[in-house]
Design a protein around this motif. Structure first.
Motif, PDB file in Angstrom:
ATOM      1  N   SER A  96       7.302  -6.867  25.611  1.00 15.51           N
ATOM      2  CA  SER A  96       6.205  -6.460  24.993  1.00 15.51           C
ATOM      3  C   SER A  96       5.613  -7.951  24.415  1.00 15.51           C
ATOM      4  N   TRP A  97       4.188  -7.931  24.507  1.00 16.54           N
ATOM      5  CA  TRP A  97       3.298  -9.167  24.398  1.00 16.54           C
ATOM      6  C   TRP A  97       2.896  -8.989  22.832  1.00 16.54           C
ATOM      7  N   GLU A  98       2.921  -7.900  22.198  1.00 17.63           N
ATOM      8  CA  GLU A  98       2.513  -7.638  20.868  1.00 17.63           C
ATOM      9  C   GLU A  98       3.156  -8.422  19.699  1.00 17.63           C
ATOM     10  N   ALA A  99       2.345  -8.938  18.944  1.00 17.23           N
ATOM     11  CA  ALA A  99       2.715 -10.132  18.078  1.00 17.23           C
ATOM     12  C   ALA A  99       3.719  -9.822  16.828  1.00 17.23           C
ATOM     13  N   THR A 100       3.604  -8.454  16.335  1.00 18.48           N
ATOM     14  CA  THR A 100       4.536  -7.991  15.496  1.00 18.48           C
ATOM     15  C   THR A 100       5.696  -7.441  15.980  1.00 18.48           C
ATOM     16  N   LEU A 101       6.104  -7.414  17.237  1.00 22.09           N
ATOM     17  CA  LEU A 101       7.252  -6.653  17.514  1.00 22.09           C
ATOM     18  C   LEU A 101       8.505  -7.459  17.164  1.00 22.09           C
ATOM     19  N   PRO A 102       8.411  -8.767  17.279  1.00 20.25           N
ATOM     20  CA  PRO A 102       9.575  -9.638  16.915  1.00 20.25           C
ATOM     21  C   PRO A 102      10.152  -9.205  15.379  1.00 20.25           C
ATOM     22  N   ALA A 103       9.052  -9.251  14.306  1.00 18.82           N
ATOM     23  CA  ALA A 103       9.423  -8.830  13.136  1.00 18.82           C
ATOM     24  C   ALA A 103       9.910  -7.651  12.846  1.00 18.82           C
ATOM     25  N   ALA A 104       9.587  -6.792  13.641  1.00 24.03           N
ATOM     26  CA  ALA A 104       9.929  -5.362  13.581  1.00 24.03           C
ATOM     27  C   ALA A 104      11.419  -5.248  14.168  1.00 24.03           C
ATOM     28  N   ALA A 105      11.668  -5.960  15.067  1.00 29.92           N
ATOM     29  CA  ALA A 105      12.961  -5.890  15.920  1.00 29.92           C
ATOM     30  C   ALA A 105      13.929  -6.681  14.903  1.00 29.92           C
ATOM     31  N   GLU A 106      13.518  -7.697  14.098  1.00 30.29           N
ATOM     32  CA  GLU A 106      14.635  -8.196  13.185  1.00 30.29           C
ATOM     33  C   GLU A 106      14.864  -7.233  12.206  1.00 30.29           C
ATOM     34  N   ALA A 107      13.845  -6.683  11.555  1.00 32.33           N
ATOM     35  CA  ALA A 107      14.314  -5.708  10.499  1.00 32.33           C
ATOM     36  C   ALA A 107      15.137  -4.566  10.955  1.00 32.33           C
ATOM     37  N   PHE A 108      14.877  -4.192  12.215  1.00 29.69           N
ATOM     38  CA  PHE A 108      15.873  -3.177  12.867  1.00 29.69           C
ATOM     39  C   PHE A 108      17.191  -3.534  12.986  1.00 29.69           C
ATOM     40  N   MET A 109      17.404  -4.745  13.648  1.00 28.30           N
ATOM     41  CA  MET A 109      18.653  -5.618  13.362  1.00 28.30           C
ATOM     42  C   MET A 109      19.605  -5.806  12.177  1.00 28.30           C
ATOM     43  N   THR A 110      18.433  -5.931  11.272  1.00 25.60           N
ATOM     44  CA  THR A 110      19.048  -6.211   9.860  1.00 25.60           C
ATOM     45  C   THR A 110      19.532  -4.743   9.302  1.00 25.60           C
ATOM     46  N   GLU A 111      19.059  -3.737   9.774  1.00 24.61           N
ATOM     47  CA  GLU A 111      19.382  -2.327   9.297  1.00 24.61           C
ATOM     48  C   GLU A 111      20.454  -1.698  10.013  1.00 24.61           C
ATOM     49  N   HIS A 112      20.742  -2.215  11.224  1.00 21.78           N
ATOM     50  CA  HIS A 112      21.777  -1.848  12.403  1.00 21.78           C
ATOM     51  C   HIS A 112      22.434  -2.939  12.977  1.00 21.78           C
ATOM     52  N   PRO A 113      23.290  -3.817  12.158  1.00 22.91           N
ATOM     53  CA  PRO A 113      23.750  -5.041  12.549  1.00 22.91           C
ATOM     54  C   PRO A 113      24.400  -4.969  14.151  1.00 22.91           C
ATOM     55  N   ASN A 114      24.805  -3.895  14.362  1.00 25.17           N
ATOM     56  CA  ASN A 114      25.610  -3.758  15.799  1.00 25.17           C
ATOM     57  C   ASN A 114      24.780  -3.671  16.876  1.00 25.17           C
ATOM     58  N   VAL A 115      23.557  -3.740  16.596  1.00 24.01           N
ATOM     59  CA  VAL A 115      22.492  -3.596  17.730  1.00 24.01           C
ATOM     60  C   VAL A 115      21.744  -4.924  17.906  1.00 24.01           C
ATOM     61  N   ARG A 161       5.200  -3.686  10.775  1.00 25.69           N
ATOM     62  CA  ARG A 161       4.124  -3.897  11.745  1.00 25.69           C
ATOM     63  C   ARG A 161       2.691  -4.056  10.970  1.00 25.69           C
ATOM     64  N   THR A 162       2.473  -3.017  10.191  1.00 20.78           N
ATOM     65  CA  THR A 162       1.129  -2.967   9.488  1.00 20.78           C
ATOM     66  C   THR A 162       0.989  -4.203   8.524  1.00 20.78           C
ATOM     67  N   ASP A 163       2.257  -4.265   7.955  1.00 22.47           N
ATOM     68  CA  ASP A 163       2.155  -5.703   6.899  1.00 22.47           C
ATOM     69  C   ASP A 163       1.806  -6.898   7.429  1.00 22.47           C
ATOM     70  N   ALA A 164       2.201  -6.556   9.050  1.00 17.43           N
ATOM     71  CA  ALA A 164       1.938  -8.066   9.768  1.00 17.43           C
ATOM     72  C   ALA A 164       0.693  -7.987  10.431  1.00 17.43           C
ATOM     73  N   GLY A 165      -0.258  -6.959  10.264  1.00 18.96           N
ATOM     74  CA  GLY A 165      -1.581  -7.065  10.905  1.00 18.96           C
ATOM     75  C   GLY A 165      -1.808  -5.881  11.661  1.00 18.96           C
ATOM     76  N   ALA A 166      -0.798  -5.189  12.325  1.00 14.62           N
ATOM     77  CA  ALA A 166      -0.995  -4.046  13.254  1.00 14.62           C
ATOM     78  C   ALA A 166      -1.637  -2.885  12.698  1.00 14.62           C
ATOM     79  N   PHE A 167      -2.547  -2.047  13.408  1.00 17.95           N
ATOM     80  CA  PHE A 167      -3.297  -0.978  13.051  1.00 17.95           C
ATOM     81  C   PHE A 167      -2.392   0.170  13.364  1.00 17.95           C
ATOM     82  N   PRO A 168      -2.140   1.157  12.510  1.00 21.91           N
ATOM     83  CA  PRO A 168      -1.137   2.526  12.929  1.00 21.91           C
ATOM     84  C   PRO A 168      -1.626   3.358  13.651  1.00 21.91           C
TER      85      PRO A 168
END
Length: 453
Positions: free
Chosen positions: A64-83, A356-363
């Motif tokens: 992905s080239w979308e700028a908010t993806l890394p933040a969402a991935a970090e949040a997902f990994m925090t919720e699922h530390p085995n991923v 992602r919305t908090d980071a500027g994405a449009f849902p």
């Protein structure tokens, strides 16, 4: 579909993936009603398999080239530390599509998840490159997303991606310029033409907008006007730019061209940003993803600009269209599809939407588009305006029945060689669109599609 046609379609995907696309913030442009039949087979997996994959954990590669993806991935990994989620920027739109097709063809290096713009989905679904997501739980998501994006990820009876963002259109206008010259913000396209004349007469350096010819922008305008030039049913394709909606667009836009009321400036260039900043470009009709680009690209114009509903082709109407937007798809050759769907679902339906919305994405999700928090967000750049109210209303009013070609990427790449001649020669826009139609028909037939037969 014959084996010859399948081979041609796979070759088409490789060709169009290597061609230049129009730039948008999400990746389009464009944003449709699906590509018709075809697509990959169902994974055969179930929501229970998705839960089990989350429990087991593992590693995912997301392109992905979308700028908010890394933040969402970090949040997902925090919720699922085995991923572990590895977000890879394999290039923006055309570059990533080329890399994806090369990986699919080579049978190695295919990502688990790939960002694909709505208008480019058809070329991948028709060649069987994407997993059908219905059995994984996507068939339960009807009503979750706004109409345009949800239609765009469907092909035939299948769902081949989940909407990540959307681009309902609005009219961004320089309030300072309009106020200075005492000109009303137009509510119809006829009024837009009158405003263009008045602005340019008041100051010859001011243009209502810029336009040098761009396929995604033209199709979005046609979409809003009620035009439906593409009809797609699997490999059966019809292309016709002579309907009433298309004619309404070409007639009005031709007047803007004939009267030299459009700045001959290409979007996303330094000159374009300068025009948005100094007031010489007074409006911009584009997707709701635009605000962050104003903030970063023309910070000196903060407070000057506002958002308004898109002008209408008929007084009192409320029709809109999409311009831009992307989805997250799971390649059929991916090795961890259940876990991949868990991430895609989190990103597009779950808590990842707010990240992602908090980071500027449009849902693209209706719940978020209609939430009080979202609607009451004030935009300091737009003088404190609650611009999301306008964007959400636009999303709800996107016209139905739109389709993109299953080779729209290629079609858009030849827009300037055909329809674009209206901007640099004596060719009319109507004749230019006919040339675009003819070239698109010829190409489709060469690739094994049944076009206008």
């Amino acid at each position: 579909m014959s084996n010859t046609t399948v081979r041609r379609l796979v070759r088409t995907t490789a060709v169009v993936g290597a061609l230049a696309l129009g730039v948008t913030a999400c990746g389009s442009s464009d944003d449709g009603d699906g590509a018709g039949g075809g697509g990959g087979a169902s994974s055969g997996l179930t929501p229970a398999d998705v839960e089990a994959a989350l429990e087991e954990g593992g590693s995912l590669t997301v392109w992905s080239w979308e700028a908010t993806l890394p933040a969402a991935a970090e949040a997902f990994m925090t919720e699922h530390p085995n991923v572990k989620v590895n977000v890879v920027n394999a290039g923006t739109n055309k570059d990533q599509y080329t890399a994806l097709q090369n990986a699919i063809s080579a049978g190695s290096g295919v990502p688990d998840v790939a960002q694909i713009e709505y208008y480019a989905l058809g070329q991948f679904t028709l060649s069987g490159a994407l997993t059908e997501l219905g059995s994984l739980g996507a068939d339960q998501l009807d009503g979750t997303f706004s109409p345009g994006p949800w239609s765009a990820v469907q092909s035939g009876d299948g769902i081949y991606a989940l909407p990540t963002d959307s681009g309902p259109m609005a009219l961004f206008y320089n309030k300072t310029v309009f106020d200075e010259h005492g000109i009303e913000v137009p509510t119809t396209w006829e009024g837009y033409l009158e405003a263009a004349r008045a602005l340019h007469e008041a100051d010859p350096d001011i243009y209502i907008t810029n336009d040098t010819g761009e396929g995604g922008a033209a199709t979005s305008m046609i979409w809003q006007a009620g035009g439906r030039p593409y009809t797609v049913d699997g490999t059966d394709v019809t292309i016709d730019f002579s309907d009433a909606g298309t004619t309404a667009y070409t007639d009005l836009w031709q007047q803007l061209l004939d009267e030299d009321l459009l700045a001959p400036i290409t979007s996303w260039t330094d000159e374009w940003y300068q025009g948005l900043g100094d007031g010489s470009l007074a409006t911009l009709a584009t997707g709701a993803w635009m605000p962050p680009n104003f903030e970063s690209g023309v910070p000196n114009a903060a407070g000057d600009w506002r958002a308004a509903p898109l002008p209408q082709w008929e007084e009192g109407a409320n029709a809109s269209a999409e311009n831009g937007g992307s989805s997250m798809a799971i390649p059929s050759a991916g090795k961890n599809q259940a876990l991949a769907y868990a991430f895609v679902e989190y990103l597009n339906v779950g808590d990842g939407v707010k990240v992602r919305t908090d980071a500027g994405a449009f849902p693209a999700t209706t719940a978020d588009l209609n939430s009080e928090e979202f609607l009451n967000t004030e935009f300091p750049y737009f003088g404190g305006q609650k611009a999301n109210e306008i964007f959400a209303e636009s999303a709800a009013n996107v016209g139905t029945g739109w389709s993109y070609l299953p080779y729209q990427v290629y079609a858009n790449s030849i827009f300037n060689d055909t329809a674009g001649q209206a901007y640099i020669s004596g060719t009319t826009l109507a004749d230019g669109l006919k040339a675009w139609q003819d070239a698109s028909i010829a190409y489709g037939k060469e690739q094994g599609f049944s076009v206008n037969d």
